[in-house]
Design an enzyme around this catalytic site. Structure first.
Site, PDB file in Angstrom:
ATOM      1  N   SER A  67     -70.799 -47.284  25.392  1.00 57.24           N
ATOM      2  CA  SER A  67     -72.262 -47.148  25.396  1.00 57.24           C
ATOM      3  C   SER A  67     -72.869 -48.516  25.656  1.00 57.24           C
ATOM      4  CB  SER A  67     -72.744 -46.634  24.039  1.00 57.24           C
ATOM      5  OG  SER A  67     -74.140 -46.817  23.932  1.00 57.24           O
ATOM      6  N   TYR A 113     -72.412 -46.920  14.982  1.00 51.84           N
ATOM      7  CA  TYR A 113     -72.033 -46.364  16.284  1.00 51.84           C
ATOM      8  C   TYR A 113     -71.610 -47.492  17.233  1.00 51.84           C
ATOM      9  CZ  TYR A 113     -72.733 -44.032  20.820  1.00 51.84           C
ATOM     10  OH  TYR A 113     -72.580 -43.538  22.091  1.00 51.84           O
TER      11      TYR A 113
HETATM   12  P1  NAP Z   1     -72.200 -34.544  23.266  1.00 53.53           P
HETATM   13  O1  NAP Z   1     -73.097 -33.795  24.168  1.00 53.53           O
HETATM   14  O2  NAP Z   1     -72.601 -34.764  21.856  1.00 53.53           O
HETATM   15  O3  NAP Z   1     -70.736 -33.870  23.319  1.00 53.53           O
HETATM   16  C1  NAP Z   1     -69.717 -34.406  22.546  1.00 53.53           C
HETATM   17  C2  NAP Z   1     -68.414 -33.804  22.977  1.00 53.53           C
HETATM   18  O4  NAP Z   1     -67.379 -34.407  22.181  1.00 53.53           O
HETATM   19  C3  NAP Z   1     -68.330 -32.316  22.742  1.00 53.53           C
HETATM   20  O5  NAP Z   1     -67.525 -31.745  23.745  1.00 53.53           O
HETATM   21  C4  NAP Z   1     -67.635 -32.208  21.384  1.00 53.53           C
HETATM   22  O6  NAP Z   1     -66.875 -31.011  21.249  1.00 53.53           O
HETATM   23  C5  NAP Z   1     -66.692 -33.395  21.443  1.00 53.53           C
HETATM   24  N1  NAP Z   1     -66.402 -33.919  20.113  1.00 53.53           N
HETATM   25  C6  NAP Z   1     -67.243 -34.613  19.298  1.00 53.53           C
HETATM   26  N2  NAP Z   1     -66.599 -34.899  18.139  1.00 53.53           N
HETATM   27  C7  NAP Z   1     -65.355 -34.368  18.236  1.00 53.53           C
HETATM   28  C8  NAP Z   1     -64.236 -34.333  17.372  1.00 53.53           C
HETATM   29  N3  NAP Z   1     -64.251 -34.865  16.145  1.00 53.53           N
HETATM   30  N4  NAP Z   1     -63.126 -33.698  17.795  1.00 53.53           N
HETATM   31  C9  NAP Z   1     -63.070 -33.124  19.013  1.00 53.53           C
HETATM   32  N5  NAP Z   1     -64.093 -33.127  19.868  1.00 53.53           N
HETATM   33  C10 NAP Z   1     -65.227 -33.753  19.491  1.00 53.53           C
HETATM   34  O7  NAP Z   1     -71.902 -36.016  23.839  1.00 53.53           O
HETATM   35  P2  NAP Z   1     -72.506 -36.784  25.107  1.00 53.53           P
HETATM   36  O8  NAP Z   1     -73.904 -37.174  24.803  1.00 53.53           O
HETATM   37  O9  NAP Z   1     -72.199 -36.052  26.340  1.00 53.53           O
HETATM   38  O10 NAP Z   1     -71.644 -38.136  25.022  1.00 53.53           O
HETATM   39  C11 NAP Z   1     -70.339 -38.226  25.541  1.00 53.53           C
HETATM   40  C12 NAP Z   1     -69.845 -39.640  25.327  1.00 53.53           C
HETATM   41  O11 NAP Z   1     -70.759 -40.566  25.922  1.00 53.53           O
HETATM   42  C13 NAP Z   1     -69.753 -40.031  23.849  1.00 53.53           C
HETATM   43  O12 NAP Z   1     -68.631 -40.835  23.637  1.00 53.53           O
HETATM   44  C14 NAP Z   1     -71.038 -40.828  23.615  1.00 53.53           C
HETATM   45  O13 NAP Z   1     -70.878 -41.763  22.575  1.00 53.53           O
HETATM   46  C15 NAP Z   1     -71.203 -41.496  24.958  1.00 53.53           C
HETATM   47  N6  NAP Z   1     -72.599 -41.865  25.272  1.00 53.53           N
HETATM   48  C16 NAP Z   1     -73.572 -40.911  25.324  1.00 53.53           C
HETATM   49  C17 NAP Z   1     -74.883 -41.298  25.633  1.00 53.53           C
HETATM   50  C18 NAP Z   1     -76.011 -40.292  25.741  1.00 53.53           C
HETATM   51  O14 NAP Z   1     -77.176 -40.719  25.831  1.00 53.53           O
HETATM   52  N7  NAP Z   1     -75.728 -38.984  25.754  1.00 53.53           N
HETATM   53  C19 NAP Z   1     -75.182 -42.635  25.861  1.00 53.53           C
HETATM   54  C20 NAP Z   1     -74.154 -43.577  25.785  1.00 53.53           C
HETATM   55  C21 NAP Z   1     -72.872 -43.190  25.506  1.00 53.53           C
HETATM   56  P3  NAP Z   1     -67.457 -29.662  20.518  1.00 53.53           P
HETATM   57  O15 NAP Z   1     -68.919 -29.631  20.784  1.00 53.53           O
HETATM   58  O16 NAP Z   1     -66.692 -28.548  21.141  1.00 53.53           O
HETATM   59  O17 NAP Z   1     -67.133 -29.808  19.075  1.00 53.53           O
END
Ligand code: NAP
Length: 253
Positions: A147, A160
């Protein structure tokens, strides 16, 4: 021309958001994709169905990361399904995307929450890589999703950001370790990216997140997936140990 024909990929956390877009993009490039998820079986099965409907190849793998047996469950299912769909357990591309987000001011952080965040965001990717290494061939790819938050101060995000800082260390040190096998290990750092959460539908919140980027918008998950697909391709073979800022200029200040 598809760039990942005959490759296999595991994308953790691919049931929604950025992981889903990465899984779809790698499949578009010809890879057989393992769509990992934690709890949302229906969502993961929908991702697999959509990839197949678009002519791609995918299967779902369930495992809760951060629990003692999570990695074991993940790899037993992954290896069995790779064998079934590809005829071997070779894994060319590993994308550590699954992650927990959340905020707490320094005064309010509980030890239990801190441990859970570390377990899912930092410890699990390291042990996923450790377990995957015997499956990843020379010239394989490991991509860790961090991130932009590791590069500026946001006090309520300290936990985080610490977990993602630890994840970035994995890329740095493993890139050196695996260089002799020509396996590249890189970090991709998104900024605010519309993952479908209700938060992005709140106009004031979306506006505040948008103005962080030089482009004045939040990202769509597909723009992050494009960066990951590039790093997974042969075109990126000379990039390893890199921190790739995919924050739309958020880090420019
Ligand atoms: P999201 O929509 O919250 O989805 C998270 C995914 O990770 C889901 O598929 C969830 O599976 C899985 N997951 C979470 N905890 C888990 C666990 N304990 N065991 C197994 N699976 C788990 O996330 P996102 O926003 O797309 O973000 C994806 C990545 O990008 C993350 O690493 C996040 O930190 C990073 N990121 C996101 C943003 C943003 O603005 N969205 C910005 C910077 C970085 P289930 O739902 O099936 O449980």
């Amino acid at each position: 021309m598809p760039k990942l024909t005959d490759r296999t990929a595991l994308v953790t956390g691919a049931s929604r958001g950025i992981g889903r877009a990465i899984a779809e993009r790698l499949a578009q490039e010809g890879a057989l994709v393992a769509v990992h998820y934690g709890t949302r079986t229906e969502a993961a099965e929908q991702v697999v169905a959509d990839i197949r409907a678009a002519g791609g190849r995918a299967f779902a793998v369930q495992a809760e990361l951060g629990l003692a047996d999570g990695i074991d469950i993940l790899f037993k299912s992954l290896e069995a399904q790779l064998e079934e769909h590809a005829g071997s357990t070779r894994l060319d591309i590993l994308v550590n995307n699954a992650g927990l987000m959340g905020t707490a001011l320094p005064e309010d952080i509980s030890g239990e929450w801190f441990d859970r965040m570390m377990a899912v965001n930092a410890k699990a990717p390291l042990f996923v890589i450790q377990r995957a290494l015997s499956l990843i061939p020379d010239h394989g790819r490991i991509i860790n999703i961090s991130s932009g938050l590791t590069r500026f101060a946001a006090p309520e995000q300290v936990t985080y950001a610490m977990t993602k800082g630890a994840l970035e260390q994995i890329s740095l040190h493993l890139a050196r370790h695996l260089g002799k096998r020509r396996i590249t290990v890189n970090t991709v750092a998104p900024g605010s990216t519309d993952n479908g959460s209700e938060l992005f539908r709140v106009p004031e919140v979306r506006a505040a997140m948008s103005q962080l980027s030089a482009f004045g918008e939040v990202a769509e998950p597909t723009v992050i997936a494009d960066v990951v697909a590039f790093l997974a391709s042969a075109d990126a073979r000379w990039i390893t140990g890199a921190f790739v800022d995919a924050s739309g200029g958020t880090l420019l200040g």
